[in-house]
Design a protein around this motif. Structure first.
Motif, PDB file in Angstrom:
ATOM      1  N   ILE B 287       0.842  -1.208   0.000  1.00 22.49           N
ATOM      2  CA  ILE B 287       0.000   0.000   0.000  1.00 22.49           C
ATOM      3  C   ILE B 287       0.873   1.252   0.000  1.00 22.49           C
ATOM      4  O   ILE B 287       0.614   2.208  -0.733  1.00 22.49           O
ATOM      5  CB  ILE B 287      -0.964  -0.026   1.203  1.00 22.49           C
ATOM      6  CG1 ILE B 287      -2.033  -1.080   0.941  1.00 22.49           C
ATOM      7  CG2 ILE B 287      -1.606   1.333   1.421  1.00 22.49           C
ATOM      8  CD1 ILE B 287      -3.025  -1.251   2.048  1.00 22.49           C
ATOM      9  N   SER B 288       1.964   1.227   0.780  1.00 28.24           N
ATOM     10  CA  SER B 288       2.861   2.385   0.809  1.00 28.24           C
ATOM     11  C   SER B 288       3.374   2.713  -0.579  1.00 28.24           C
ATOM     12  O   SER B 288       3.344   3.862  -1.016  1.00 28.24           O
ATOM     13  CB  SER B 288       4.064   2.095   1.702  1.00 28.24           C
ATOM     14  OG  SER B 288       3.663   1.972   3.020  1.00 28.24           O
ATOM     15  N   CYS B 289       3.860   1.667  -1.277  1.00 26.63           N
ATOM     16  CA  CYS B 289       4.451   1.898  -2.601  1.00 26.63           C
ATOM     17  C   CYS B 289       3.389   2.351  -3.586  1.00 26.63           C
ATOM     18  O   CYS B 289       3.613   3.270  -4.383  1.00 26.63           O
ATOM     19  CB  CYS B 289       5.118   0.628  -3.109  1.00 26.63           C
ATOM     20  SG  CYS B 289       6.504   0.170  -2.105  1.00 26.63           S
ATOM     21  N   LYS B 291       0.678   3.870  -2.958  1.00 25.40           N
ATOM     22  CA  LYS B 291       0.241   5.238  -2.675  1.00 25.40           C
ATOM     23  C   LYS B 291       1.273   6.237  -3.187  1.00 25.40           C
ATOM     24  O   LYS B 291       0.924   7.326  -3.636  1.00 25.40           O
ATOM     25  CB  LYS B 291      -0.004   5.423  -1.182  1.00 25.40           C
ATOM     26  CG  LYS B 291      -1.348   4.853  -0.788  1.00 25.40           C
ATOM     27  CD  LYS B 291      -1.756   5.277   0.595  1.00 25.40           C
ATOM     28  CE  LYS B 291      -3.187   4.841   0.864  1.00 25.40           C
ATOM     29  NZ  LYS B 291      -3.503   4.889   2.290  1.00 25.40           N
TER      30      LYS B 291
END
Lengths: 593, 520
Positions: B287-289, B291
């Motif tokens: 999810i971090s990447c 986003k």
């Protein structure tokens, strides 16, 4: 000039470089003031004493101070002024007289100046080009005063646009003149024969009939109009003429004139042509994808450095052998030849302050330089065989000597797997709060979704209501009525207590003007006063912007401000067409009593 | 050739002798110096010399104007450079080079029609110029006149077999959807282009094999191309996405690290890295990447699609809904997006909208079995057996057409399993491909072999998710009545799993084509 000795200068590199370096730093003069290119540098035993001098054609400032400089050791031996910028310079043996001292040929404009023993010896001028016979005719008519300057101008213009042979400088100059200057120009020049000259763009040399190191050599010159001439070394007559489709820029010559030779020429159109003895036209052509910056022959192959940061190897028949990718644009190239060791490599100066040494496509060594290198020359200087001479963009002169113990690995020293592979990815971190919120969402997804949808509907409803209200009460800055499409914006100027209020009103209709409009202001009379709170505005022509000024006085000194409402009204109607709310700034000045 | 000593031009101008006419300086006398500085990219000095030279010749020096225009174009002042090239063309109307540059500037300004006219004029001056024909072809591509473009590019190929022309010609055929012709072009490119241009040869070969569907071969060549240029961003991305498709997440990540070092702000790269983490079940990192990718390119539907997918897996249905609806706004005609949205809505207890979304998905879909299957499951759980049966039959029809035309004979085991279960519940599906006795042996083996794999959790399957799904009201109950003890969870995990693939594949294509074009 400030000169650093080898020791002083090497200080900055000592830590990492010196230990592994293959070069001795012999001399570095950062302010030698040399502006030159690889084509204008030569090493030559000018006095026949076995000690090579460095000959540099210095372009000076590019306009003046153009000099031919000779260096011996670390100092300048002699300087002589050149009349124009040198395009190239070679050192060659022109005869068999003893002592065998080489002459220096400096190409400059349409001339070659030959120096012997550093004294001017001979000047060669390029043959004139063919002049358009029609142009000749026109000028001879002008000479006999048969036509006036204006007619001459017209005729020459006609010739310029159609003729196969371009006009001479004289005609072109004439066409630039103002009408009042023409008369004098014709008077001044008409007696002279018309000449069409070209200039030399590159120079090289070719052994006459022997392959020896000290054999007599012919000069080979390339000209702006795409010709290549081979000159006789003693009489300076043209022995052979060849032509190219474009202007040559770089040249490499090999072979002997009387036996067989090969001239490799890089041209301004981005192609490389290979000329041979048996044909006056190019034998082979190499089409490059970008302009060549350097051209060096290594054995039987040609190495070309291109503007697209690439280095290509070609056979002498124009077949591509390899391509190497460079880290920066090429600025200079030269051959490094050590016949005693049987070692050859190509030196490539790069814009990132490095000089790379290539053997075929393998990078075998890198030299760091304090500035971008603009010219490179490798050879015997003084009595030292392996000397590398470089000049820099800032005008510096670097002399390095190859250590006798230096060994170059033939291995490719380009890195294997990219280092970046082991660098950790910078993945953004998530906080504890984020994780908590995720868990909350998991548990209450349905409720959150419904709350969101509900709020979204409410927001839409509120927005729609506000919009309808604005439309109904004409609060928008654009009027919605079809008969009076108006646009208004307001600007407040001043620090207070007096403000200038400018209303910019525009009629956005395509053709119909708007009449009978009035403006009225509504404000708190305890705070502000206006000279006229109601006035009429003139007829509004479509498309034009009408700035209407009025002045507002702030009555309070308590640092408070309020809204002033502006209404654009139509005569006979109470509902405003437009309404604007102006947020007045706080008055920063005090009213004078 | 010996001439009397004359003073050279420069000094002559300063002190003209009273009687003799002054020698006039040659207009072209500084061309070599301008050229020397220009090719060394020393534009400041170059501009100074040009200025001086133009002053001396009052703007008549063609080459100085020409180089000035080239520099201006490099500096982005295209309009000014166009005007300068036009004045060059006036100074020397016979040069096709000047016209070519005028046309090039027009092309860069987006005036393709005007560029075509000028190129045609240049072509009249120089019949046999590869560059003119090629550029004409490119202009025609932009004006969507593919036939003329093809004609010009073929003409260019007759004059000179340049890599770029092959690339463009292949692109035209692909744009027109004519894969066979494109394959021919790449094939002949591989044959004709000299061996020395290895990277190009690899590119062509990769495209050629990919179009033929031989991904394995294409991948080998991509690897070869990477050994020649290990830092090529596009090649890394293409190779990485292929590795990713085959589940080699660690190797792909190794490659991406190299790419991330050289191009740290590439949305496709971060998207692919995110999907690598997703494959490795590191959902938070994924999810971090993603986003980050979304931040870098907020209007890329693929990233939003993936974000929706990951959030669905994380059971963050409310967030998934937002990403998916954003993706649908950007790409309103993709059935998979509607299907995923429907899954999110089902979990958000919004059956009406879920149904509408499924209907939209079915309407847009052409060949994806999952859409019908998921819809059928949904309808079944809603208690609408009749409609469920209709969807199931639609799926059967798609299976049969795919088998008949030999597009696809191997189906995902999870999908097969689910379909069989639903078929049993609906008392239908006896005539499906995988349940026919004749061909059954292979597929039943497959489905039986898929059973252990389902216990070892195939990619994207999430037990927690399955449990959450089965706990939905009326859902597990209905299944327990009809299909026995087995919960229906694999279905949902199955479509999540499958939907990763189409996305990644489209990503690969994109990278490769861009890569090839950049290479030129």
């Amino acid at each position: 000039a400030v000169r650093c000795s080898a020791l002083e200068w090497s200080g900055c590199y000592r830590n990492e470089e010196i230990a592994s370096s293959k070069w001795l730093d012999a001399h570095y003069d950062p302010v030698a003031n040399l502006y030159t290119f690889s084509s204008c540098i030569a090493l030559s035993d000018l006095h026949g004493d076995g000690e090579n001098k460095l000959v540099v054609g210095d372009l000076g400032t590019g306009v003046c101070n153009v000099k031919l400089k000779v260096y011996r050791g670390t100092g300048v031996l002699s300087e002589s002024t050149l009349l124009d910028l040198p395009t190239g310079l070679v050192s060659f043996l022109m005869d068999l007289h003893e002592p065998r001292t080489p002459a220096i040929a400096v190409a400059s404009g349409p001339f070659i100046y030959v120096y012997k023993n550093l004294r001017p010896y001979f000047k060669f001028t390029l043959p004139s080009l063919e002049v358009n016979p029609l142009e000749q005719d026109v000028w001879s008519q002008a000479k006999e005063d048969m036509i006036d300057p204006m007619t001459l101008k017209e005729m020459l213009e006609g010739l310029r646009d159609k003729a196969e042979i371009p006009l001479s400088v004289r005609s072109l100059r004439f066409l630039m003149l103002e009408p009042q200057e023409m008369e004098n120009f014709v008077l001044l020049h008409k007696e002279q024969p018309i000449r069409r000259q070209t200039v030399i763009t590159c120079i090289g040399m070719l052994k006459k009939n022997m392959a020896d190191e000290d054999a007599v050599s012919c000069l080979v010159i390339g000209t702006e109009n795409g010709d290549v001439y081979i000159l006789d070394p003693e009489a300076f007559t043209i022995l052979y003429k060849m032509s190219l489709p474009s202007s040559p820029t770089l040249m490499d010559v090999t072979g002997q004139f009387d036996v067989e030779f090969r001239i490799t020429v890089a041209c301004r159109n981005g192609n490389i042509y290979i000329l041979r003895r048996d044909s006056p036209k190019p034998k082979y052509c190499i089409e490059l994808s970008s302009h060549p910056v350097g051209l060096v022959r290594m054995g039987k192959n040609v190495v070309v450095g291109c503007t697209h940061e690439t280095l290509h190897g070609y056979t002498q028949k124009g077949k591509k052998l390899w391509t190497a990718y460079l880290p920066a644009p090429v600025t200079a190239m030269a051959l490094m030849d050590l016949p005693t060791r049987g070692f050859q490599a190509v030196l490539v100066g790069l814009a990132n302050c490095e000089v790379h040494m290539y053997r075929d496509k393998n990078l075998i060594s890198t030299i760091k330089t304090p500035d971008v290198v603009t010219s490179i020359c490798f050879g015997r200087y003084g009595r030292e065989d392996g000397t590398l001479i470089m000049t820099t963009k800032g005008g510096g002169l670097i002399v390095k000597i190859l250590k006798r113990t230096a060994v170059f690995d033939d291995r490719d020293s380009a890195p294997g797997p990219p280092i970046a592979q082991s660098i950790r990815l910078n993945v953004p971190k998530k906080t504890k709060l984020y994780v908590d919120q995720t868990l909350r969402e998991r548990e209450n997804a349905v409720a959150m979704h419904r709350a969101f949808q509900m709020d979204l509907s409410r927001l839409r409803l509120a927005a729609a209501r506000a919009y309808v209200k604005a439309l109904e009460s004409s609060l928008t800055p654009m009027s919605a009525s079809l008969t009076e499409p108006l646009k208004m914006n307001a600007v407040v100027q001043g620090l207070g207590p007096s403000f200038k209020l400018t209303l910019n009103i525009q009629n956005t209709a395509s053709c119909r003007p708007v009449m009978n409009l009035a403006i009225s202001f509504l404000y708190d009379e305890n705070l502000y006063s206006m000279r006229t709170a109601f006035f009429k505005i003139p007829l509004l022509v479509p498309g034009l912007n009408y700035p209407i000024d009025t002045f507002v006085e702030c009555l309070s000194d308590k640092g408070i401000s309020d809204i002033i409402k502006v209404f654009v009204l139509r005569e006979g109607k109470s509902a405003p067409l437009l309404t604007a709310h102006i947020n007045m700034p706080v008055s920063e000045g005090l009213a004078l009593n | 050739m010996k001439t009397d000593v004359q003073l050279p031009a420069a000094t002559d101008l300063k002190k003209p002798r009273p009687k003799k006419a002054p020698e006039l300086p040659i207009l072209e006398r500084r061309n070599w110096l301008i050229h020397l500085h220009y090719i060394r990219k020393d534009y400041e000095t170059c501009k100074a010399i040009i200025k001086e030279q133009l002053h001396e010749t009052q703007g008549m020096c063609e080459y100085a104007v020409y180089v000035q225009a080239l520099i201006m174009r490099l500096e982005g002042k295209i309009q000014q450079s166009l005007e300068l090239f036009q004045s060059c063309a006036i100074l020397n109307p016979k040069s096709s080079d000047n016209l070519k540059q005028v046309a090039r500037s027009l092309f860069l300004l987006g005036k393709h029609k005007a560029a075509i006219e000028v190129y045609n004029e240049a072509a009249r001056l120089n019949q046999k110029d590869w560059e003119i024909s090629h550029n004409l072809g490119v202009c025609y591509i932009y004006t969507k006149d593919f036939r003329s473009a093809e004609e010009q590019l073929n003409l260019a190929l007759q004059l000179n077999k340049h890599d770029l022309t092959y690339m463009m010609l292949g692109k035209i055929h692909l744009l027109q959807g004519d894969t066979e012709k494109a394959i021919d072009v790449y094939k002949s490119a591989v044959e004709y282009v000299s061996i020395h241009n290895l990277t190009f040869k690899h590119t062509c070969f990769i495209l050629y094999t990919m179009l033929l569907g031989k991904y394995q071969k294409a991948f080998e060549h991509l690897g070869n191309a990477l050994t020649y240029d290990p830092n090529n961003f596009k090649a890394i991305l293409a190779a990485g996405s292929m590795m990713q498709t085959h589940g080699d997440y660690d190797v792909a990540m190794n490659k991406y690290r190299v790419a991330a070092y050289s191009v740290p702000e590439s949305p496709p790269l971060w998207n692919n890295i995110g999907m690598c983490f997703f494959g490795k079940k590191k959902y938070v990192a994924a999810i971090s990447c993603l986003k980050r990718a979304n931040y870098l390119s907020p209007f890329d539907w693929k990233i939003l699609y993936n974000l929706g997918l990951v959030h669905l897996t994380m059971q963050q249905y409310a967030s998934a809904f937002h990403f998916l609806s954003a993706a649908i706004n950007l790409r309103p005609r993709m059935s998979e997006l509607y299907m995923l949205l429907a899954v999110a809505l089902t979990n958000l207890d919004d059956a009406d909208n879920a149904r509408r979304s499924y209907e939209q998905a079915v309407q847009l879909d052409e060949s994806n079995l999952l859409v019908n299957l998921n819809f059928a499951v949904f309808l079944y759980n809603q208690g609408d057996k009749k409609a469920a049966l209709l969807q199931f039959q639609e799926m059967e029809r798609k299976v049969n057409t795919q088998v008949d035309s030999n597009i696809n004979t191997e189906f995902d085991p999870e999908l097969v399993e689910m379909a069989q279960k639903l078929g049993a519940a609906l008392q239908a599906g006896e005539n499906l491909y995988w349940s026919k006795p004749g061909k059954d042996s292979k597929s039943s083996q497959r489905s039986s072999s898929s059973k252990p794999s389902s216990s070892q959790q195939p990619l994207g399957t999430n037990q927690a998710l399955g449990q959450a799904m089965s706990s939905a009201a009326g859902y597990s109950k209905s299944m327990q009545i009809t299909a026995g003890a087995e919960p229906l969870s694999p279905s949902t995990s199955c479509h999540l799993h499958r939907s990763v693939h189409p996305n990644l594949q489209s990503q690969i294509f994109r990278c490769l084509f861009e890569w090839c074009i950049i290479l030129m």
